[in-house]
Design a protein around this motif. Structure first.
Motif, PDB file in Angstrom:
ATOM      1  N   TRP A   1      14.609  82.202  40.063  1.00  0.00           N
ATOM      2  CA  TRP A   1      13.644  81.120  39.835  1.00  0.00           C
ATOM      3  C   TRP A   1      12.923  81.339  38.505  1.00  0.00           C
ATOM      4  O   TRP A   1      12.806  80.422  37.692  1.00  0.00           O
ATOM      5  CB  TRP A   1      12.638  81.029  40.984  1.00  0.00           C
ATOM      6  CG  TRP A   1      11.729  79.847  40.814  1.00  0.00           C
ATOM      7  CD1 TRP A   1      10.571  79.797  40.074  1.00  0.00           C
ATOM      8  CD2 TRP A   1      11.935  78.541  41.326  1.00  0.00           C
ATOM      9  NE1 TRP A   1      10.043  78.528  40.123  1.00  0.00           N
ATOM     10  CE2 TRP A   1      10.858  77.749  40.882  1.00  0.00           C
ATOM     11  CE3 TRP A   1      12.913  77.962  42.128  1.00  0.00           C
ATOM     12  CZ2 TRP A   1      10.732  76.396  41.217  1.00  0.00           C
ATOM     13  CZ3 TRP A   1      12.787  76.622  42.469  1.00  0.00           C
ATOM     14  CH2 TRP A   1      11.711  75.859  42.002  1.00  0.00           C
TER      15      TRP A   1
ATOM     16  N   ALA B   1      16.095  74.833  42.280  1.00  0.00           N
ATOM     17  CA  ALA B   1      16.311  74.970  43.724  1.00  0.00           C
ATOM     18  C   ALA B   1      17.771  74.712  44.079  1.00  0.00           C
ATOM     19  O   ALA B   1      18.354  75.420  44.907  1.00  0.00           O
ATOM     20  CB  ALA B   1      15.390  74.017  44.485  1.00  0.00           C
TER      21      ALA B   1
ATOM     22  N   THR C   1      21.739  69.427  44.016  1.00  0.00           N
ATOM     23  CA  THR C   1      22.551  70.350  44.810  1.00  0.00           C
ATOM     24  C   THR C   1      23.996  69.880  44.863  1.00  0.00           C
ATOM     25  O   THR C   1      24.928  70.665  44.663  1.00  0.00           O
ATOM     26  CB  THR C   1      21.981  70.484  46.242  1.00  0.00           C
ATOM     27  OG1 THR C   1      20.636  70.963  46.151  1.00  0.00           O
ATOM     28  CG2 THR C   1      22.818  71.445  47.085  1.00  0.00           C
TER      29      THR C   1
ATOM     30  N   ALA D   1      18.748  74.906  49.396  1.00  0.00           N
ATOM     31  CA  ALA D   1      18.066  74.329  48.233  1.00  0.00           C
ATOM     32  C   ALA D   1      16.722  73.724  48.620  1.00  0.00           C
ATOM     33  O   ALA D   1      15.719  73.926  47.920  1.00  0.00           O
ATOM     34  CB  ALA D   1      18.951  73.284  47.564  1.00  0.00           C
ATOM     35  N   ASN D   2      16.683  73.014  49.729  1.00  0.00           N
ATOM     36  CA  ASN D   2      15.412  72.432  50.177  1.00  0.00           C
ATOM     37  C   ASN D   2      14.402  73.518  50.526  1.00  0.00           C
ATOM     38  O   ASN D   2      13.222  73.401  50.208  1.00  0.00           O
ATOM     39  CB  ASN D   2      15.638  71.485  51.363  1.00  0.00           C
ATOM     40  CG  ASN D   2      16.142  70.141  50.913  1.00  0.00           C
ATOM     41  OD1 ASN D   2      15.614  69.548  49.976  1.00  0.00           O
ATOM     42  ND2 ASN D   2      17.172  69.646  51.571  1.00  0.00           N
TER      43      ASN D   2
ATOM     44  N   ILE E   1      14.266  76.561  49.257  1.00  0.00           N
ATOM     45  CA  ILE E   1      13.819  77.177  47.995  1.00  0.00           C
ATOM     46  C   ILE E   1      12.829  76.255  47.276  1.00  0.00           C
ATOM     47  O   ILE E   1      11.808  76.716  46.760  1.00  0.00           O
ATOM     48  CB  ILE E   1      15.035  77.495  47.099  1.00  0.00           C
ATOM     49  CG1 ILE E   1      15.900  78.581  47.730  1.00  0.00           C
ATOM     50  CG2 ILE E   1      14.598  77.896  45.694  1.00  0.00           C
ATOM     51  CD1 ILE E   1      15.195  79.885  48.015  1.00  0.00           C
ATOM     52  N   TYR E   2      13.125  74.983  47.251  1.00  0.00           N
ATOM     53  CA  TYR E   2      12.231  74.021  46.589  1.00  0.00           C
ATOM     54  C   TYR E   2      10.838  74.071  47.213  1.00  0.00           C
ATOM     55  O   TYR E   2       9.825  74.159  46.514  1.00  0.00           O
ATOM     56  CB  TYR E   2      12.810  72.612  46.682  1.00  0.00           C
ATOM     57  CG  TYR E   2      11.992  71.596  45.942  1.00  0.00           C
ATOM     58  CD1 TYR E   2      12.109  71.457  44.558  1.00  0.00           C
ATOM     59  CD2 TYR E   2      11.097  70.775  46.615  1.00  0.00           C
ATOM     60  CE1 TYR E   2      11.348  70.537  43.871  1.00  0.00           C
ATOM     61  CE2 TYR E   2      10.329  69.848  45.938  1.00  0.00           C
ATOM     62  CZ  TYR E   2      10.461  69.726  44.564  1.00  0.00           C
ATOM     63  OH  TYR E   2       9.701  68.814  43.882  1.00  0.00           O
TER      64      TYR E   2
ATOM     65  N   ASN F   1      12.195  71.737  38.593  1.00  0.00           N
ATOM     66  CA  ASN F   1      12.163  72.498  39.848  1.00  0.00           C
ATOM     67  C   ASN F   1      13.320  72.148  40.783  1.00  0.00           C
ATOM     68  O   ASN F   1      13.879  73.031  41.430  1.00  0.00           O
ATOM     69  CB  ASN F   1      10.827  72.288  40.559  1.00  0.00           C
ATOM     70  CG  ASN F   1       9.690  72.984  39.848  1.00  0.00           C
ATOM     71  OD1 ASN F   1       9.895  73.890  39.047  1.00  0.00           O
ATOM     72  ND2 ASN F   1       8.467  72.567  40.124  1.00  0.00           N
ATOM     73  N   HIS F   2      13.682  70.872  40.859  1.00  0.00           N
ATOM     74  CA  HIS F   2      14.773  70.507  41.773  1.00  0.00           C
ATOM     75  C   HIS F   2      16.119  71.029  41.278  1.00  0.00           C
ATOM     76  O   HIS F   2      16.989  71.349  42.077  1.00  0.00           O
ATOM     77  CB  HIS F   2      14.811  68.990  42.032  1.00  0.00           C
ATOM     78  CG  HIS F   2      15.116  68.148  40.847  1.00  0.00           C
ATOM     79  ND1 HIS F   2      14.167  67.785  39.919  1.00  0.00           N
ATOM     80  CD2 HIS F   2      16.280  67.590  40.432  1.00  0.00           C
ATOM     81  CE1 HIS F   2      14.721  67.034  38.991  1.00  0.00           C
ATOM     82  NE2 HIS F   2      16.014  66.897  39.269  1.00  0.00           N
TER      83      HIS F   2
ATOM     84  N   VAL G   1      16.336  67.115  44.819  1.00  0.00           N
ATOM     85  CA  VAL G   1      17.006  68.359  45.207  1.00  0.00           C
ATOM     86  C   VAL G   1      18.409  68.055  45.728  1.00  0.00           C
ATOM     87  O   VAL G   1      19.374  68.743  45.393  1.00  0.00           O
ATOM     88  CB  VAL G   1      16.188  69.123  46.281  1.00  0.00           C
ATOM     89  CG1 VAL G   1      16.961  70.304  46.831  1.00  0.00           C
ATOM     90  CG2 VAL G   1      14.853  69.575  45.719  1.00  0.00           C
TER      91      VAL G   1
END
Length: 173
Positions: free
Chosen positions: A6, A24, A117, A163-164, A166-167, A20-21, A113
């Motif tokens: 990150w 993630a 992804t 991914a969600n 982590i976001y 950010n997305h 995201v």
């Protein structure tokens, strides 16, 4: 390793094009590719018979797959680093995303995201499709994808969940 990744993509070592997305999405995919779904493992080796893909993105050594493991090894050697080093693999990802258009496609134009992804998975990582199973994230929602557009990819649901997660962790605490 997740925090390191990150910080790498959100810090000064990249061109800061990553939102950010995007970050993630990359990390969520790497979690799945490196076989853990709780962290990312730069020393991961493919579990598929005779494949020998390695690292956080499971770079494949086969010529037909672009000899990306060899490209990673050369990238690392040019910097006097090991190809198994996490920061080297992150830098290689950044390098490929900014120098090889077909691996990136419209990744940096994604807005969510989910879109990021799917774009990263379908173009950068390119896992195989699962026969006759419709994707959780169809092309009509997130853009055009390569062959077998609406076929679910290996690990698609886990990649999206990772991914969600982590976001949320890095943007909402």
């Amino acid at each position: 390793n997740i925090t390191i990744a990150w910080n790498f993509f959100s810090g000064p070592l990249t061109n800061r094009q990553y939102k950010n997305h995007h970050i993630a999405a990359i990390i969520g995919n790497f979690m799945h590719e490196s076989g853990n779904d709780t962290t990312i493992n730069p020393a991961a080796i493919s579990g598929f018979k005779n494949e020998n893909s390695q690292g956080i993105a499971q770079w494949n050594p086969a010529e037909i797959a672009g000899a990306r493991l060899n490209n990673l090894s050369n990238f690392a050697a040019e910097r006097n680093q090991l190809h198994t080093d996490l920061l080297t693999q992150l830098a290689f990802t950044d390098h490929e995303l900014h120098t090889i258009g077909y691996l990136r496609k419209t990744f940096f134009e994604t807005k969510t995201v989910e879109q990021a992804t799917m774009q990263f998975m379908r173009y950068y990582l390119r896992p195989g499709a699962i026969k006759s199973i419709t994707t959780f994230f169809p092309s009509k929602v997130g853009g055009k994808f390569p062959a077998q557009i609406d076929k679910q990819r290996l690990g698609e649901a886990k990649r999206l969940a990772n991914a969600n997660k982590i976001y949320i962790k890095f943007t909402q605490g």
